[in-house]
Design a protein around this motif. Structure first.
Motif, PDB file in Angstrom:
ATOM      1  N   GLU A  22     -45.414   2.384 -11.939  1.00  0.00           N
ATOM      2  CA  GLU A  22     -44.588   1.071 -11.289  1.00  0.00           C
ATOM      3  C   GLU A  22     -43.136   1.335 -11.031  1.00  0.00           C
ATOM      4  OE1 GLU A  22     -45.888  -1.865 -14.210  1.00  0.00           O
ATOM      5  OE2 GLU A  22     -47.791  -1.351 -14.196  1.00  0.00           O
ATOM      6  N   TRP A  23     -42.431   1.996 -12.065  1.00  0.00           N
ATOM      7  CA  TRP A  23     -41.061   2.190 -11.754  1.00  0.00           C
ATOM      8  C   TRP A  23     -40.841   3.110 -10.645  1.00  0.00           C
ATOM      9  CZ3 TRP A  23     -37.064  -0.016 -13.414  1.00  0.00           C
ATOM     10  CH2 TRP A  23     -36.919  -0.760 -14.656  1.00  0.00           C
ATOM     11  N   LEU A  24     -41.670   4.038 -10.548  1.00  0.00           N
ATOM     12  CA  LEU A  24     -41.877   5.283  -9.280  1.00  0.00           C
ATOM     13  C   LEU A  24     -41.955   4.522  -8.090  1.00  0.00           C
ATOM     14  CD1 LEU A  24     -41.037   8.084  -8.107  1.00  0.00           C
ATOM     15  CD2 LEU A  24     -43.878   8.504  -8.862  1.00  0.00           C
ATOM     16  N   GLY A  25     -42.956   3.613  -7.981  1.00  0.00           N
ATOM     17  CA  GLY A  25     -43.383   2.902  -6.843  1.00  0.00           C
ATOM     18  C   GLY A  25     -42.170   1.873  -6.410  1.00  0.00           C
ATOM     19  N   ALA A  26     -41.805   1.127  -7.382  1.00  0.00           N
ATOM     20  CA  ALA A  26     -40.701   0.058  -6.942  1.00  0.00           C
ATOM     21  C   ALA A  26     -39.424   0.782  -6.711  1.00  0.00           C
ATOM     22  CB  ALA A  26     -40.608  -0.903  -8.119  1.00  0.00           C
ATOM     23  N   LEU A  27     -39.050   1.743  -7.147  1.00  0.00           N
ATOM     24  CA  LEU A  27     -37.594   2.488  -6.623  1.00  0.00           C
ATOM     25  C   LEU A  27     -37.965   3.245  -5.578  1.00  0.00           C
ATOM     26  CD1 LEU A  27     -36.692   3.670 -10.392  1.00  0.00           C
ATOM     27  CD2 LEU A  27     -35.894   1.788  -8.872  1.00  0.00           C
ATOM     28  N   SER A  28     -38.866   3.740  -5.315  1.00  0.00           N
ATOM     29  CA  SER A  28     -39.245   4.817  -4.085  1.00  0.00           C
ATOM     30  C   SER A  28     -39.241   3.920  -2.976  1.00  0.00           C
ATOM     31  CB  SER A  28     -40.236   5.980  -4.145  1.00  0.00           C
ATOM     32  OG  SER A  28     -41.572   5.249  -4.074  1.00  0.00           O
ATOM     33  N   GLY A  29     -39.748   2.796  -3.245  1.00  0.00           N
ATOM     34  CA  GLY A  29     -40.363   1.696  -1.955  1.00  0.00           C
ATOM     35  C   GLY A  29     -38.897   1.193  -1.622  1.00  0.00           C
ATOM     36  N   GLY A  30     -38.406   0.729  -2.770  1.00  0.00           N
ATOM     37  CA  GLY A  30     -36.931  -0.132  -2.411  1.00  0.00           C
ATOM     38  C   GLY A  30     -35.846   0.735  -1.756  1.00  0.00           C
ATOM     39  N   ILE A  31     -35.804   2.121  -1.937  1.00  0.00           N
ATOM     40  CA  ILE A  31     -34.834   2.862  -1.380  1.00  0.00           C
ATOM     41  C   ILE A  31     -35.136   2.677   0.242  1.00  0.00           C
ATOM     42  CG2 ILE A  31     -34.577   5.446  -0.744  1.00  0.00           C
ATOM     43  CD1 ILE A  31     -35.122   6.034  -3.501  1.00  0.00           C
ATOM     44  N   TYR A  32     -36.239   2.749   0.763  1.00  0.00           N
ATOM     45  CA  TYR A  32     -36.476   2.370   2.210  1.00  0.00           C
ATOM     46  C   TYR A  32     -35.939   1.048   2.847  1.00  0.00           C
ATOM     47  CZ  TYR A  32     -39.474   6.328   1.785  1.00  0.00           C
ATOM     48  OH  TYR A  32     -39.936   7.776   1.486  1.00  0.00           O
ATOM     49  N   LEU A  33     -35.650  -0.085   1.900  1.00  0.00           N
ATOM     50  CA  LEU A  33     -35.417  -1.323   2.508  1.00  0.00           C
ATOM     51  C   LEU A  33     -34.415  -1.431   3.357  1.00  0.00           C
ATOM     52  CD1 LEU A  33     -36.616  -3.618  -0.606  1.00  0.00           C
ATOM     53  CD2 LEU A  33     -37.921  -2.827   1.585  1.00  0.00           C
ATOM     54  N   PRO A  34     -33.051  -0.903   2.800  1.00  0.00           N
ATOM     55  CA  PRO A  34     -31.797  -0.733   3.675  1.00  0.00           C
ATOM     56  C   PRO A  34     -32.107  -0.178   5.071  1.00  0.00           C
ATOM     57  CG  PRO A  34     -31.421  -0.253   1.394  1.00  0.00           C
ATOM     58  CD  PRO A  34     -32.887  -0.193   1.450  1.00  0.00           C
ATOM     59  N   PHE A  35     -32.769   0.813   5.119  1.00  0.00           N
ATOM     60  CA  PHE A  35     -33.003   1.499   6.306  1.00  0.00           C
ATOM     61  C   PHE A  35     -33.936   0.764   7.121  1.00  0.00           C
ATOM     62  CE2 PHE A  35     -31.947   4.737   3.141  1.00  0.00           C
ATOM     63  CZ  PHE A  35     -31.083   5.466   3.550  1.00  0.00           C
ATOM     64  N   GLU A  36     -34.881   0.090   6.732  1.00  0.00           N
ATOM     65  CA  GLU A  36     -35.892  -0.726   7.644  1.00  0.00           C
ATOM     66  C   GLU A  36     -34.991  -1.976   8.108  1.00  0.00           C
ATOM     67  OE1 GLU A  36     -38.918  -1.580   4.555  1.00  0.00           O
ATOM     68  OE2 GLU A  36     -40.035   0.386   5.364  1.00  0.00           O
ATOM     69  N   ILE A  37     -34.339  -2.368   7.263  1.00  0.00           N
ATOM     70  CA  ILE A  37     -33.379  -3.771   7.678  1.00  0.00           C
ATOM     71  C   ILE A  37     -32.540  -3.245   8.765  1.00  0.00           C
ATOM     72  CG2 ILE A  37     -31.380  -5.305   7.064  1.00  0.00           C
ATOM     73  CD1 ILE A  37     -32.637  -5.324   4.330  1.00  0.00           C
ATOM     74  N   TYR A  38     -31.873  -2.250   8.630  1.00  0.00           N
ATOM     75  CA  TYR A  38     -30.990  -1.600   9.687  1.00  0.00           C
ATOM     76  C   TYR A  38     -31.808  -1.466  11.276  1.00  0.00           C
ATOM     77  CZ  TYR A  38     -28.163   1.800  12.335  1.00  0.00           C
ATOM     78  OH  TYR A  38     -27.739   2.204  13.428  1.00  0.00           O
TER      79      TYR A  38
END
Length: 182
Positions: A110-126
């Protein structure tokens, strides 16, 4: 003896975890297949293969996207293909391990999924800010939903652990007070 990493979530959480696990596993298998596909192109003329694909699809090689595809294919060397395959193996391994951990309800997954998914968010927003498309917005919304879901499960796990710790320490305090009253 119960495994401290494993918990029995409510039925709805198990279904949600399994859905996220299946999605992550599918991503891992897709990237693994792409990596093996890259390896099959080693020692072959990738530019010629790309030209055959463009022709087979009935696309005009002078157009923008087919031209980009052909230019990229012309710049692929054997060492670049091998590096792409190695990167695909690493990424797919991470996704498949995460999927297995989520399937078996492990906190670390769950930690791995939340962190690895969260890493992409700023790039997706950009990327959405640069050029908004339905695909980009949909992928962003899916990623936000999965990260929020996993973060909620982690919060629930922490809350449950705190309440268990408080309840068990309350028992010791009650016993100590009872002994002092004697």
């Amino acid at each position: 003896m119960a495994d401290p990493q494993r918990r029995e979530p409510p039925h709805a959480h198990r279904k949600g975890l399994r859905a996220v696990a299946a999605f992550e596993g599918a991503k891992g298998l897709l990237v693994l297949a792409a990596g093996f596909g890259a390896l099959t192109l080693v020692h072959r003329d990738v530019g010629e293969i790309a030209g055959h694909i463009i022709h087979h699809l009935g696309l005009d090689p002078a157009r923008h996207w087919p031209g980009i595809f052909l230019a990229a294919a012309d710049h692929l060397t054997d060492s670049r293909l091998q590096m792409l395959a190695a990167g695909a193996l690493g990424y797919s391994s991470l996704r498949l391990v995460e999927a297995a951990g989520l399937w078996f309800e492990r906190a670390w997954a769950e930690w791995l999924g939340a962190l690895s998914g969260g890493i992409y968010l700023p790039f997706e927003i950009y990327e959405i800010a640069r050029h908004i498309t339905l695909v980009r917005v949909s992928l962003f919304a899916l990623n936000v939903a999965m990260v929020a879901y996993l973060a909620r499960l982690l919060w629930l796990r922490r809350r449950d652990r705190k309440s268990t710790r408080l309840n068990s320490s309350h028992g010791y305090i009650s016993y100590a007070v009872f002994c002092l009253k004697k």
